[in-house]
Every structure is written in C-alpha cells, then in structure tokens.
Enzyme design. Structure first.
Site, short mmCIF file in Angstrom:
data_model
loop_
_atom_site.label_atom_id
_atom_site.label_comp_id
_atom_site.label_asym_id
_atom_site.label_seq_id
_atom_site.Cartn_x
_atom_site.Cartn_y
_atom_site.Cartn_z
N ASP A 80 0.82 -1.21 0.00
CA ASP A 80 0.00 0.00 0.00
C ASP A 80 0.85 1.26 0.00
O ASP A 80 2.08 1.22 0.15
CB ASP A 80 -0.95 -0.02 1.21
CG ASP A 80 -0.26 -0.42 2.52
OD1 ASP A 80 0.98 -0.35 2.59
OD2 ASP A 80 -0.97 -0.80 3.46
N ASN A 148 -7.41 -2.99 14.35
CA ASN A 148 -8.79 -3.27 13.93
C ASN A 148 -8.86 -4.46 12.97
O ASN A 148 -9.90 -4.71 12.37
CB ASN A 148 -9.41 -2.03 13.28
CG ASN A 148 -8.67 -1.58 12.03
OD1 ASN A 148 -7.72 -2.23 11.60
ND2 ASN A 148 -9.10 -0.48 11.44
N HIS A 150 -7.09 -4.81 10.17
CA HIS A 150 -6.84 -4.57 8.75
C HIS A 150 -5.57 -5.27 8.28
O HIS A 150 -4.64 -5.49 9.05
CB HIS A 150 -6.83 -3.07 8.41
CG HIS A 150 -5.66 -2.27 8.89
ND1 HIS A 150 -5.73 -0.91 9.14
CD2 HIS A 150 -4.37 -2.62 9.16
CE1 HIS A 150 -4.55 -0.48 9.52
NE2 HIS A 150 -3.72 -1.48 9.55
N GLU A 155 -9.54 -1.88 5.51
CA GLU A 155 -10.17 -1.64 6.80
C GLU A 155 -11.39 -2.57 6.96
O GLU A 155 -11.89 -3.13 5.96
CB GLU A 155 -10.61 -0.18 6.88
CG GLU A 155 -9.48 0.84 6.70
CD GLU A 155 -8.59 1.01 7.94
OE1 GLU A 155 -8.41 0.03 8.71
OE2 GLU A 155 -8.04 2.11 8.11
#
Ligand code: PGA
Length: 253
Positions: A80, A148, A150, A155
């Site tokens: 990313d 979380n 990810h 996400e």
C-alpha cells in the site's frame, strides 16, 4: 518457541501459528525468505511497511551482508501507499522501503513496485493487479495487522473480493499512524492498497503481529469467524498462511 500446532482453533484450517520473541520471529521469518530464494532466486515477494517488519528487514540486510541471501533477481510488490504523498516524502511507504530495506540489498530498483499515491485513477489501480499477474503472481506476501484487523489498508468492511483500490482510512488507523507525522491533520485520509483478494492470491502469506494492542485482532483473526469485520480473518481460508506472534499478541488466544 511454542508452536500452537497447525491451527489448534479449528479443524481443517491450514494456518500455522508460531509464538516466539520478536528477535526469534525476525530470525525464523528471515529463514523462510532464505528457503524461498534458495528454491526460486527470482521469486516475487510482497513487502509491508509499519513498525512490525523492521526487525525482519534488519535481519534480511544482515543475511545479505553476510552473503547468505541475494535479492538480485527478485521482483517486489508492496501492499500500500498513502494517497497524496510523493515517493520522496519521508512518510511515504516508498521512502520507508528504500530507507529500511531496498537500498541496503542487491534488489534491482526496476523490479520494485509500490502502489502510486499520486496516480490513483481506476486504470492505474487495475494495472497494479495486472503487473502482479504478469510477474507470475506473488510467491510470498508479508503482512502486518492493524489493531482493527486490517491487512494492507483493507479496513473492516472491505469486501473480501476486492482488488487494488483506494480506501478511506478509519479515524483509528489515522490516530495510530499519527505517531509518524507532526500532527493528526498531516496523516493522509486515503491510501491505495492491494485488495483482500490481491493478498489472498499470493501463494504464501506470512503475517507478523507484535504487542498487546494487536491481541484482540489476532484473536478474531485466528478464532473468530471469517468476516470482513476482521479482514485478517480471511487468512483462515488461505492454503499456506504462517502467523508469527509474540507472547503479548498471542495473549488472548
Ligand atoms: P504496525 O502496522 O506494524 O506499525 O503496527 C501494521 C498495520 O497497521 O498493518
């Protein structure tokens, strides 16, 4: 080292979970790179950014300097990149990879791929998946995990079928990453990321999680349902996923 067996959580799953110290994880993970490159010197490797892989990258550099590994014929694809950051920005993931790994090893810069944070039109994003396919697919993709759940910047809620796309970062992710920027306002709001399907297409996945802040996400990844609520839980469906955890990250298992 405690091996929790080939997934002690659920029958029939292939996830291999290994608990070790952060130093031990860096060494074991680096040995996996050595094995892969011994069999296939021109392997296609997917790399990741963040604090988690730093010890591993230091270990890979050490092995390279000792003449025990070479990346000369390797092709790389990173997960990313922040939207809006030029490759020269000191918080861009391009800069991170150059600084922490690429300029220290014998990798050919022409074979390095990182999603563009500047050109994010649909054709450029699609071209990233096409370039991966043209390179023969990713042999091993390295992953961190967000608090979380990810993976990459996928996400919670990201469709499991997603390919490379632009995501809006959650407030939580921006707050967690604000430690690298002058202020929260400076943290980009969007990122270009390989999709969950892009990640799952890799022939082998190697996820590393360190620290207590990852314990709940790790629990959901390994013992929770496969759900886009915890993107990393898709690893349960991968035929060859290795998960390295330190004691703190493994504390809720
Ligand atoms: P970290 O980030 O390695 O800095 O904890 C991992 C991630 O958010 O995927």
């Amino acid at each position: 080292m405690i091996a929790l067996s080939d997934n002690d959580a659920k029958d029939g799953l292939n996830m291999k979970v290994i608990v070790d110290t952060p130093e031990g994880i860096a060494k074991q993970a680096a040995a996996i790179y050595q094995e892969i490159l011994k069999d296939k010197p021109n392997a296609v490797l997917g790399f990741a950014t963040g604090s988690t892989p730093l010890d591993l990258y230091a270990q890979l550099i050490k092995l390279y300097e000792a003449g025990e590994i070479s990346f000369k014929d390797v092709t790389t694809f990173n997960l990313d990149e922040y939207v809006g950051l030029e490759p020269t920005h000191d918080q861009s993931y391009r800069y991170f990879m150059d600084t922490n790994l690429f300029t220290h090893i014998d990798l050919d810069p022409a074979r390095v791929h990182i999603p563009s944070g500047i050109d994010t039109d649909a054709a450029t994003l699609a071209a990233y998946d096409e370039a991966i396919a043209e390179a023969g697919g990713i042999d091993m993709q390295l992953l961190g995990i967000g608090c979380n759940g990810h993976i990459g910047f996928n996400e919670p809620g990201t469709p499991l079928e997603s390919l490379t796309h632009v995501v809006e970062l959650t407030q939580n992710t921006r707050e967690v990453n604000a430690r690298f920027f002058d202020s929260l306002d400076d943290v980009p709001t969007h990122a270009a990321t390989m999709g969950i399907k892009t990640v799952m297409n890799a022939r082998k996945l190697l996820l590393i999680a360190l620290g207590e802040s990852k314990a709940e996400a790790v629990y959901q990844t390994i013992k929770g349902p496969v759900s886009s609520a915890c993107p990393a839980s898709v690893l349960q469906l991968h035929p060859d996923a290795v998960v390295f955890l330190d004691e703190a990250a493994a504390s809720k298992l």
